[in-house]
Design a protein around this motif. Structure first.
Motif, mmCIF file in Angstrom:
data_model
loop_
_atom_site.group_PDB
_atom_site.id
_atom_site.type_symbol
_atom_site.label_atom_id
_atom_site.label_comp_id
_atom_site.label_asym_id
_atom_site.label_seq_id
_atom_site.Cartn_x
_atom_site.Cartn_y
_atom_site.Cartn_z
ATOM 1 N N PHE A 57 14.118 -23.263 47.282
ATOM 2 C CA PHE A 57 13.154 -22.571 48.139
ATOM 3 C C PHE A 57 13.264 -21.062 47.930
ATOM 4 O O PHE A 57 13.325 -20.305 48.884
ATOM 5 C CB PHE A 57 13.395 -22.917 49.612
ATOM 6 N N TYR A 58 13.309 -20.657 46.683
ATOM 7 C CA TYR A 58 13.399 -19.229 46.384
ATOM 8 C C TYR A 58 12.037 -18.593 46.688
ATOM 9 O O TYR A 58 11.031 -18.922 46.044
ATOM 10 C CB TYR A 58 13.769 -19.007 44.923
ATOM 11 N N TRP A 59 12.034 -17.677 47.628
ATOM 12 C CA TRP A 59 10.772 -17.100 48.092
ATOM 13 C C TRP A 59 10.017 -16.401 46.967
ATOM 14 O O TRP A 59 8.791 -16.408 46.918
ATOM 15 C CB TRP A 59 11.061 -16.126 49.234
ATOM 16 N N SER A 60 10.758 -15.813 46.020
ATOM 17 C CA SER A 60 10.117 -15.096 44.914
ATOM 18 C C SER A 60 9.200 -15.998 44.096
ATOM 19 O O SER A 60 8.187 -15.546 43.545
ATOM 20 C CB SER A 60 11.177 -14.483 43.992
ATOM 21 N N LYS A 68 -0.411 -16.364 48.362
ATOM 22 C CA LYS A 68 -0.668 -17.380 47.337
ATOM 23 C C LYS A 68 0.618 -18.177 47.118
ATOM 24 O O LYS A 68 1.474 -17.799 46.320
ATOM 25 C CB LYS A 68 -1.131 -16.725 46.032
ATOM 26 N N THR A 69 0.739 -19.277 47.856
ATOM 27 C CA THR A 69 1.985 -20.042 47.847
ATOM 28 C C THR A 69 1.945 -21.206 46.864
ATOM 29 O O THR A 69 0.880 -21.675 46.475
ATOM 30 C CB THR A 69 2.286 -20.591 49.252
ATOM 31 N N LYS A 73 1.706 -27.305 44.845
ATOM 32 C CA LYS A 73 1.397 -27.476 43.425
ATOM 33 C C LYS A 73 2.260 -26.573 42.567
ATOM 34 O O LYS A 73 2.515 -25.425 42.916
ATOM 35 C CB LYS A 73 -0.083 -27.169 43.145
ATOM 36 N N ASP A 74 2.688 -27.102 41.424
ATOM 37 C CA ASP A 74 3.490 -26.343 40.474
ATOM 38 C C ASP A 74 2.571 -25.489 39.611
ATOM 39 O O ASP A 74 2.528 -25.617 38.392
ATOM 40 C CB ASP A 74 4.309 -27.309 39.612
ATOM 41 N N GLU A 75 1.822 -24.627 40.274
ATOM 42 C CA GLU A 75 0.858 -23.767 39.584
ATOM 43 C C GLU A 75 0.962 -22.343 40.128
ATOM 44 O O GLU A 75 0.795 -22.130 41.337
ATOM 45 C CB GLU A 75 -0.565 -24.290 39.786
ATOM 46 N N PRO A 76 1.225 -21.369 39.257
ATOM 47 C CA PRO A 76 1.575 -21.558 37.846
ATOM 48 C C PRO A 76 2.978 -22.146 37.718
ATOM 49 O O PRO A 76 3.807 -21.990 38.603
ATOM 50 C CB PRO A 76 1.529 -20.136 37.284
ATOM 51 N N HIS A 77 3.232 -22.838 36.596
ATOM 52 C CA HIS A 77 4.553 -23.433 36.387
ATOM 53 C C HIS A 77 5.599 -22.336 36.237
ATOM 54 O O HIS A 77 5.411 -21.367 35.515
ATOM 55 C CB HIS A 77 4.555 -24.308 35.135
ATOM 56 N N ILE A 78 6.719 -22.503 36.951
ATOM 57 C CA ILE A 78 7.841 -21.576 36.855
ATOM 58 C C ILE A 78 9.094 -22.406 36.576
ATOM 59 O O ILE A 78 9.373 -23.379 37.283
ATOM 60 C CB ILE A 78 8.015 -20.763 38.157
ATOM 61 N N ASN A 79 9.841 -22.024 35.550
ATOM 62 C CA ASN A 79 11.032 -22.772 35.158
ATOM 63 C C ASN A 79 12.005 -22.910 36.320
ATOM 64 O O ASN A 79 12.310 -21.940 37.018
ATOM 65 C CB ASN A 79 11.731 -22.057 33.996
ATOM 66 N N ARG A 80 12.489 -24.138 36.574
ATOM 67 C CA ARG A 80 13.456 -24.466 37.614
ATOM 68 C C ARG A 80 12.956 -24.168 39.020
ATOM 69 O O ARG A 80 13.749 -24.062 39.956
ATOM 70 C CB ARG A 80 14.779 -23.719 37.387
ATOM 71 N N ASP A 106 18.430 -12.839 49.765
ATOM 72 C CA ASP A 106 17.986 -11.530 49.291
ATOM 73 C C ASP A 106 18.385 -11.361 47.832
ATOM 74 O O ASP A 106 19.466 -11.745 47.411
ATOM 75 C CB ASP A 106 18.603 -10.419 50.134
ATOM 76 N N GLY A 107 17.499 -10.778 47.071
ATOM 77 C CA GLY A 107 17.643 -10.715 45.621
ATOM 78 C C GLY A 107 16.709 -11.714 44.961
ATOM 79 O O GLY A 107 16.442 -11.648 43.766
ATOM 80 N N HIS A 108 16.201 -12.652 45.774
ATOM 81 C CA HIS A 108 15.219 -13.627 45.304
ATOM 82 C C HIS A 108 13.982 -13.583 46.195
ATOM 83 O O HIS A 108 13.342 -14.601 46.444
ATOM 84 C CB HIS A 108 15.821 -15.029 45.281
ATOM 85 N N ASP A 109 13.688 -12.382 46.669
ATOM 86 C CA ASP A 109 12.456 -12.170 47.436
ATOM 87 C C ASP A 109 11.350 -11.758 46.483
ATOM 88 O O ASP A 109 11.598 -11.226 45.399
ATOM 89 C CB ASP A 109 12.657 -11.042 48.463
ATOM 90 N N PRO A 110 10.097 -11.967 46.881
ATOM 91 C CA PRO A 110 9.001 -11.479 46.045
ATOM 92 C C PRO A 110 9.059 -9.956 45.903
ATOM 93 O O PRO A 110 9.537 -9.256 46.807
ATOM 94 C CB PRO A 110 7.752 -11.905 46.831
ATOM 95 N N LYS A 111 8.585 -9.458 44.799
ATOM 96 C CA LYS A 111 8.595 -8.007 44.573
ATOM 97 C C LYS A 111 7.802 -7.280 45.648
ATOM 98 O O LYS A 111 8.155 -6.164 46.045
ATOM 99 C CB LYS A 111 8.025 -7.687 43.186
#
Length: 206
Positions: A57-60, A68-69, A73-80, A106-111
């Motif tokens: 559940f990495y928010w980034s 845009k969550t 759906k795995d769109e766009p596909h992101i590895n792992r 923290d450190g895995h938040d969206p930019k």
């Protein structure tokens, strides 16, 4: 992400069947869609070997752009970083317990969150994120890691928010989780290795 534990203390010699039933064998489930033609085999091995799945559940990667969550759906596909609903569906179909990792890592938040200039702005977005995750997944995922690696005070390689260094960071996160995940278990994961000694000294003195 590998988890091997007993939920309760059980004497193995006294009740082997109960011990084996309560022994948790968990593994990171982030590769559910990354093996292409081997995906089906991966799932077969997973359900044979494990009874708990750690769902990323990495928010980034859940909301790389605000609003845009990728929950469904795995769109766009992101590895792992599979869509959490795909993981939940697999767990429900195969009687596997689900654990979410992690609400506030923290450190895995969206930019776009890391670019916020005040703690109050970050808290407001986190509150909305917690609420949204609870509304969609709280009934299907019993366990939630709320914070992760907050004692590892190295500069986060993925950047960090202005909220990260606040002494209120962990308490606020758990209080907010309790507000929305009323019937769930809360988990904290931490370690102290590879810390930045200078940062630690500054934090202790402050």
């Amino acid at each position: 992400a590998n988890i091997f534990m007993l939920d309760t203390l059980i004497d193995y010699n006294a009740d082997k069947e109960k011990w084996e039933k309560n022994f948790v064998k968990g593994f990171d489930f982030s590769k559910i869609k990354n093996y292409k033609e081997l995906n089906a085999l991966y799932k077969e091995y997973f359900k044979e070997m494990c009874n708990l799945a750690t769902i990323p559940f990495y928010w980034s990667s859940l909301e790389p752009e605000k609003g845009k969550t990728r929950y469904f759906k795995d769109e766009p596909h992101i590895n792992r970083r599979p869509a959490p609903m795909d993981c939940v569906k697999f767990c429900k179909e195969n009687g596997i317990r689900a654990k979410a990792h992690c609400l506030n890592y923290d450190g895995h938040d969206p930019k776009w969150v890391q670019n916020l200039s005040t703690t109050q702005e970050v808290k407001a977005e986190l509150d909305h994120h917690f609420k949204e995750c609870a509304e969609i997944f709280a009934n299907d995922i019993p366990e939630w890691e709320v914070t992760n690696e907050t004692l590892v005070l190295y500069p986060q390689p993925g950047g960090e928010t202005v909220f990260y260094r606040d002494e209120d960071f962990v308490n606020w996160s758990f209080e907010t989780a309790r507000k929305y995940f009323k019937d769930n278990k809360y988990v904290v994961t931490d370690e102290v290795k590879d810390t930045d000694e200078k940062v630690n000294e500054e934090t202790i003195e402050s």
